[in-house]
Design an enzyme around this catalytic site. Structure first.
Site, PDB file in Angstrom:
ATOM      1  N   LEU A  26      11.122   1.481   6.968  1.00 61.28           N
ATOM      2  CA  LEU A  26      10.473   1.979   5.758  1.00 61.28           C
ATOM      3  C   LEU A  26      11.176   3.265   5.313  1.00 61.28           C
ATOM      4  O   LEU A  26      11.392   4.159   6.135  1.00 61.28           O
ATOM      5  CB  LEU A  26       8.990   2.279   6.038  1.00 61.28           C
ATOM      6  CG  LEU A  26       8.224   2.644   4.768  1.00 61.28           C
ATOM      7  CD1 LEU A  26       7.868   1.388   3.988  1.00 61.28           C
ATOM      8  CD2 LEU A  26       6.981   3.441   5.076  1.00 61.28           C
ATOM      9  N   GLU A  76      12.732   2.762  13.731  1.00 65.87           N
ATOM     10  CA  GLU A  76      11.718   3.767  13.367  1.00 65.87           C
ATOM     11  C   GLU A  76      10.583   3.673  14.370  1.00 65.87           C
ATOM     12  O   GLU A  76      10.684   2.978  15.383  1.00 65.87           O
ATOM     13  CB  GLU A  76      11.210   3.511  11.941  1.00 65.87           C
ATOM     14  CG  GLU A  76      10.605   2.125  11.748  1.00 65.87           C
ATOM     15  CD  GLU A  76      10.132   1.855  10.319  1.00 65.87           C
ATOM     16  OE1 GLU A  76       9.905   2.802   9.560  1.00 65.87           O
ATOM     17  OE2 GLU A  76       9.967   0.664   9.998  1.00 65.87           O
ATOM     18  N   LYS A 132       6.353  -1.749   1.955  1.00 68.60           N
ATOM     19  CA  LYS A 132       5.156  -1.203   2.625  1.00 68.60           C
ATOM     20  C   LYS A 132       4.032  -2.232   2.456  1.00 68.60           C
ATOM     21  O   LYS A 132       3.137  -2.086   1.633  1.00 68.60           O
ATOM     22  CB  LYS A 132       4.805   0.168   2.036  1.00 68.60           C
ATOM     23  CG  LYS A 132       4.040   1.064   3.002  1.00 68.60           C
ATOM     24  CD  LYS A 132       4.106   2.509   2.587  1.00 68.60           C
ATOM     25  CE  LYS A 132       3.107   3.393   3.299  1.00 68.60           C
ATOM     26  NZ  LYS A 132       3.172   3.448   4.762  1.00 68.60           N
ATOM     27  N   TYR A 186       0.822  -1.210   0.000  1.00 70.25           N
ATOM     28  CA  TYR A 186       0.000   0.000   0.000  1.00 70.25           C
ATOM     29  C   TYR A 186       0.852   1.253   0.000  1.00 70.25           C
ATOM     30  O   TYR A 186       2.070   1.189   0.156  1.00 70.25           O
ATOM     31  CB  TYR A 186      -0.973  -0.009   1.192  1.00 70.25           C
ATOM     32  CG  TYR A 186      -0.336   0.293   2.540  1.00 70.25           C
ATOM     33  CD1 TYR A 186       0.469  -0.654   3.177  1.00 70.25           C
ATOM     34  CD2 TYR A 186      -0.532   1.512   3.163  1.00 70.25           C
ATOM     35  CE1 TYR A 186       1.037  -0.370   4.411  1.00 70.25           C
ATOM     36  CE2 TYR A 186       0.037   1.805   4.406  1.00 70.25           C
ATOM     37  CZ  TYR A 186       0.827   0.858   5.020  1.00 70.25           C
ATOM     38  OH  TYR A 186       1.397   1.125   6.226  1.00 70.25           O
TER      39      TYR A 186
HETATM   40  N1  PMP Z   1       7.643   3.921   8.986  1.00 72.11           N
HETATM   41  C1  PMP Z   1       6.484   3.223   9.028  1.00 72.11           C
HETATM   42  C2  PMP Z   1       6.483   1.862   9.624  1.00 72.11           C
HETATM   43  C3  PMP Z   1       5.298   3.806   8.514  1.00 72.11           C
HETATM   44  O1  PMP Z   1       4.148   3.109   8.546  1.00 72.11           O
HETATM   45  C4  PMP Z   1       5.345   5.107   7.972  1.00 72.11           C
HETATM   46  C5  PMP Z   1       4.130   5.753   7.354  1.00 72.11           C
HETATM   47  N2  PMP Z   1       2.967   5.688   8.030  1.00 72.11           N
HETATM   48  C6  PMP Z   1       6.559   5.795   7.974  1.00 72.11           C
HETATM   49  C7  PMP Z   1       7.699   5.158   8.468  1.00 72.11           C
HETATM   50  C8  PMP Z   1       6.661   7.201   7.426  1.00 72.11           C
HETATM   51  O2  PMP Z   1       6.674   7.198   6.017  1.00 72.11           O
HETATM   52  P1  PMP Z   1       6.101   8.420   5.187  1.00 72.11           P
HETATM   53  O3  PMP Z   1       6.901   9.631   5.597  1.00 72.11           O
HETATM   54  O4  PMP Z   1       6.333   8.053   3.774  1.00 72.11           O
HETATM   55  O5  PMP Z   1       4.655   8.569   5.537  1.00 72.11           O
END
Ligand code: PMP
Length: 281
Positions: A199, A175, A137, A22
């Site tokens: 991610l 993260e 993702k 996603y």
């Molecule tokens: N890490 C994880 C596990 C996430 O689910 C997300 C987004 N919800 C992020 C990092 C942040 O990514 P982005 O800045 O692309 O939203």
């Protein structure tokens, strides 16, 4: 169609196996923010699960424009979800391949409350017990769901993950359960290096680009648990939460317990950057 009328067959592999990927794309002033970066990450996620992309970048662009046009609200967030399609239940990929299921929805994008930005939010830490391909993702988010719930149970906004030996790691911070995490130590912004245990956030990239463009000292390197606890500031980033200060970690104040100068600077740079990008023709 109205969301309540949308249905999927029970044999969809997304429903049965969580076999899909996603994206979440923020929309400001009715324009998708960093669309091409989101579509590139979607391609990487699809490659990671060996699922051919059902649309070209231009094709996705048209669908995204149509979804924005069909929904009200200047600021929206788009959810794109692609699964390996509907097939008899069997772990192996359907042979011959079936048509992937594509689901897209738009929701109102709610901005973080001014009060939370003024005080900061609290977080807990937990051992990162997810799989070893967190760069994909994937829609199978059970570990992230359970980890985020630890924060909610403790009245906190996020769970910061430490990949220790039990999780196949070496004790470093990866993260948040649904965000990327930065620290400020001695006025240097530090970010963990991208690898398959986190991610690659689109907001993470924007923040590092802004730091480079505005001569904010930064380092991309591993951040240990002790360093996390001795940080002057901790910042959280994501497409829906933008940049937020974390001021309490496992019940202990981060730095002086208030949002600090690194947050204030990056938050305002991020807001300016967004409005500049949205003004471009
Ligand atoms: N890490 C994880 C596990 C996430 O689910 C997300 C987004 N919800 C992020 C990092 C942040 O990514 P982005 O800045 O692309 O939203």
């Amino acid at each position: 169609m109205p969301i309540g009328e949308a249905t999927i067959p029970v044999l969809d592999r997304g429903f049965i196996f969580g076999d899909g990927v996603y994206e979440v794309i923020p929309v400001y002033s009715r324009r998708a923010f960093r669309l091409s970066e989101h579509l590139k990450r979607l391609q990487a996620s699809l490659d990671g699960i060996r699922l051919p992309n059902p649309h070209s970048e231009a094709g996705w662009g048209k669908l995204v424009d149509e979804l924005i046009a069909r929904n009200e609200g200047e600021d929206q967030y788009l959810y794109l979800h692609i699964t390996r399609g509907v097939a008899k239940r069997d772990h192996a990929f359907p042979q011959p391949p079936v048509t992937p299921t594509v689901f897209m929805m738009s929701s109102p994008l709610l901005h973080p409350a001014a009060e939370l930005l003024a005080t900061g939010v609290s977080a807990v830490t937990a051992s990162d017990n997810r799989w070893l391909r967190c760069d994909i993702k994937a829609i199978s988010l059970l570990p992230n769901v359970l980890l985020r719930q630890l924060a909610v149970d403790a009245g906190c906004a996020e769970t910061i993950l430490i990949r220790d030996e039990a999780g196949g790691g070496d004790g470093f911070m990866t993260e948040g359960a649904a965000s990327n995490i930065f620290i400020n130590k001695n006025n240097v912004l530090c970010a963990p290096p991208k690898n398959s245990l986190m991610l690659p956030g689109i907001t993470y990239d924007v923040v590092l680009e802004l730091a480079a463009a505005h001569h904010i000292p930064f380092e991309v390197r591993k951040i240990g648990k002790a360093e996390l606890f001795s940080a002057d500031e901790i910042l959280l980033t994501s497409s829906t939460r933008e940049v937020m200060p974390i001021t309490l970690l496992d019940g202990k104040p981060v730095g002086n317990g208030k949002p600090g100068p690194m947050f204030t600077r990056l938050y305002s740079l991020y807001q300016n950057f967004k409005s500049e990008v949205m003004r471009q023709p």
